[in-house]
Design a protein around this motif. Structure first.
Motif, PDB file in Angstrom:
ATOM      1  N   ILE A   1       0.927  -1.139   0.004  1.00 33.85           N
ATOM      2  CA  ILE A   1       0.177  -0.140   0.147  1.00 33.85           C
ATOM      3  C   ILE A   1       0.875   1.403  -0.058  1.00 33.85           C
ATOM      4  O   ILE A   1       1.849   1.399   0.837  1.00 33.85           O
ATOM      5  CB  ILE A   1      -0.893  -0.058   1.213  1.00 33.85           C
ATOM      6  CG1 ILE A   1      -1.779  -1.373   1.078  1.00 33.85           C
ATOM      7  CG2 ILE A   1      -1.753   1.497   1.232  1.00 33.85           C
ATOM      8  CD1 ILE A   1      -2.627  -1.285   2.374  1.00 33.85           C
ATOM      9  N   LEU A   2       0.542   2.001  -0.939  1.00 32.01           N
ATOM     10  CA  LEU A   2       1.241   3.505  -0.813  1.00 32.01           C
ATOM     11  C   LEU A   2       0.299   4.633  -0.166  1.00 32.01           C
ATOM     12  O   LEU A   2      -0.963   4.793  -0.601  1.00 32.01           O
ATOM     13  CB  LEU A   2       1.280   3.803  -2.129  1.00 32.01           C
ATOM     14  CG  LEU A   2       1.936   5.177  -2.398  1.00 32.01           C
ATOM     15  CD1 LEU A   2       3.198   5.758  -1.870  1.00 32.01           C
ATOM     16  CD2 LEU A   2       2.052   5.576  -3.991  1.00 32.01           C
ATOM     17  N   VAL A   3       0.798   4.916   1.076  1.00 35.18           N
ATOM     18  CA  VAL A   3      -0.167   6.016   1.512  1.00 35.18           C
ATOM     19  C   VAL A   3       0.648   7.285   1.289  1.00 35.18           C
ATOM     20  O   VAL A   3       1.614   7.809   1.269  1.00 35.18           O
ATOM     21  CB  VAL A   3       0.244   6.009   3.133  1.00 35.18           C
ATOM     22  CG1 VAL A   3      -0.377   7.040   3.915  1.00 35.18           C
ATOM     23  CG2 VAL A   3      -0.393   4.630   3.532  1.00 35.18           C
ATOM     24  N   GLU A  35       6.739  12.822  -4.766  1.00 36.56           N
ATOM     25  CA  GLU A  35       7.281  11.734  -3.975  1.00 36.56           C
ATOM     26  C   GLU A  35       6.429  10.503  -4.399  1.00 36.56           C
ATOM     27  O   GLU A  35       6.858   9.373  -4.517  1.00 36.56           O
ATOM     28  CB  GLU A  35       7.417  11.807  -2.556  1.00 36.56           C
ATOM     29  CG  GLU A  35       7.988  10.907  -1.732  1.00 36.56           C
ATOM     30  CD  GLU A  35       8.196  11.116  -0.319  1.00 36.56           C
ATOM     31  OE1 GLU A  35       8.607  10.154   0.228  1.00 36.56           O
ATOM     32  OE2 GLU A  35       7.809  12.419   0.088  1.00 36.56           O
ATOM     33  N   MET A  36       5.193  10.419  -4.660  1.00 38.19           N
ATOM     34  CA  MET A  36       4.439   9.575  -4.986  1.00 38.19           C
ATOM     35  C   MET A  36       4.972   8.933  -6.468  1.00 38.19           C
ATOM     36  O   MET A  36       5.101   7.797  -6.586  1.00 38.19           O
ATOM     37  CB  MET A  36       2.869  10.025  -5.230  1.00 38.19           C
ATOM     38  CG  MET A  36       2.136   8.910  -5.645  1.00 38.19           C
ATOM     39  SD  MET A  36       0.376   9.448  -6.240  1.00 38.19           S
ATOM     40  CE  MET A  36       0.673  10.175  -7.987  1.00 38.19           C
ATOM     41  N   ASP A  89      -0.483  -1.937  -4.694  1.00 34.91           N
ATOM     42  CA  ASP A  89      -1.538  -2.703  -4.937  1.00 34.91           C
ATOM     43  C   ASP A  89      -2.845  -2.009  -4.579  1.00 34.91           C
ATOM     44  O   ASP A  89      -3.856  -2.058  -5.141  1.00 34.91           O
ATOM     45  CB  ASP A  89      -1.990  -3.916  -4.138  1.00 34.91           C
ATOM     46  CG  ASP A  89      -0.620  -5.039  -4.287  1.00 34.91           C
ATOM     47  OD1 ASP A  89      -0.860  -5.528  -5.665  1.00 34.91           O
ATOM     48  OD2 ASP A  89       0.154  -5.487  -3.765  1.00 34.91           O
ATOM     49  N   LEU A  90      -2.708  -0.790  -3.828  1.00 36.35           N
ATOM     50  CA  LEU A  90      -3.554   0.277  -3.353  1.00 36.35           C
ATOM     51  C   LEU A  90      -2.860   1.348  -2.969  1.00 36.35           C
ATOM     52  O   LEU A  90      -1.829   1.515  -2.628  1.00 36.35           O
ATOM     53  CB  LEU A  90      -4.426  -0.372  -2.074  1.00 36.35           C
ATOM     54  CG  LEU A  90      -5.295   0.649  -1.305  1.00 36.35           C
ATOM     55  CD1 LEU A  90      -6.525   0.592  -2.388  1.00 36.35           C
ATOM     56  CD2 LEU A  90      -5.804   0.111   0.065  1.00 36.35           C
ATOM     57  N   ILE A  91      -3.444   2.394  -3.358  1.00 41.28           N
ATOM     58  CA  ILE A  91      -2.789   3.871  -2.893  1.00 41.28           C
ATOM     59  C   ILE A  91      -3.991   4.778  -2.067  1.00 41.28           C
ATOM     60  O   ILE A  91      -5.218   4.813  -2.510  1.00 41.28           O
ATOM     61  CB  ILE A  91      -2.787   4.706  -4.256  1.00 41.28           C
ATOM     62  CG1 ILE A  91      -1.589   3.870  -5.070  1.00 41.28           C
ATOM     63  CG2 ILE A  91      -2.114   5.978  -3.694  1.00 41.28           C
ATOM     64  CD1 ILE A  91      -1.331   4.470  -6.412  1.00 41.28           C
TER      65      ILE A  91
END
Length: 70
Positions: free
Chosen positions: A7-9, A39-40, A50-52
């Motif tokens: 997961i990307l927060v 940065e993203m 898989d999820l942001i």
């Protein structure tokens, strides 16, 4: 191949990023973070998410703009 989902927060508030990362990691996810759209992009160039999770009110491009771009 690993079954652990990544997961990307993306949030400009460091405390929120860290809290979410701790919670998600504790619950079996791999977590990467970013403080803004730049940065993203860098994280997505080097990692697969898989999820942001996007904050709506980011400096620069807001979460809605980043979502449309993705």
């Amino acid at each position: 191949m690993s079954n652990i989902k990544q997961i990307l927060v993306v949030d400009d508030d460091q405390d929120i990023r860290e809290l979410l990362a701790q919670y998600l990691t504790k619950n079996g996810f791999s977590v990467i973070t970013a403080e803004d759209g730049i940065e993203m992009d860098s994280q997505l160039d080097n990692n697969q998410a898989d999820l942001i999770i996007l904050d709506v009110m980011l400096p620069g491009d807001d979460g809605f703009t980043l979502c449309q771009r993705i």
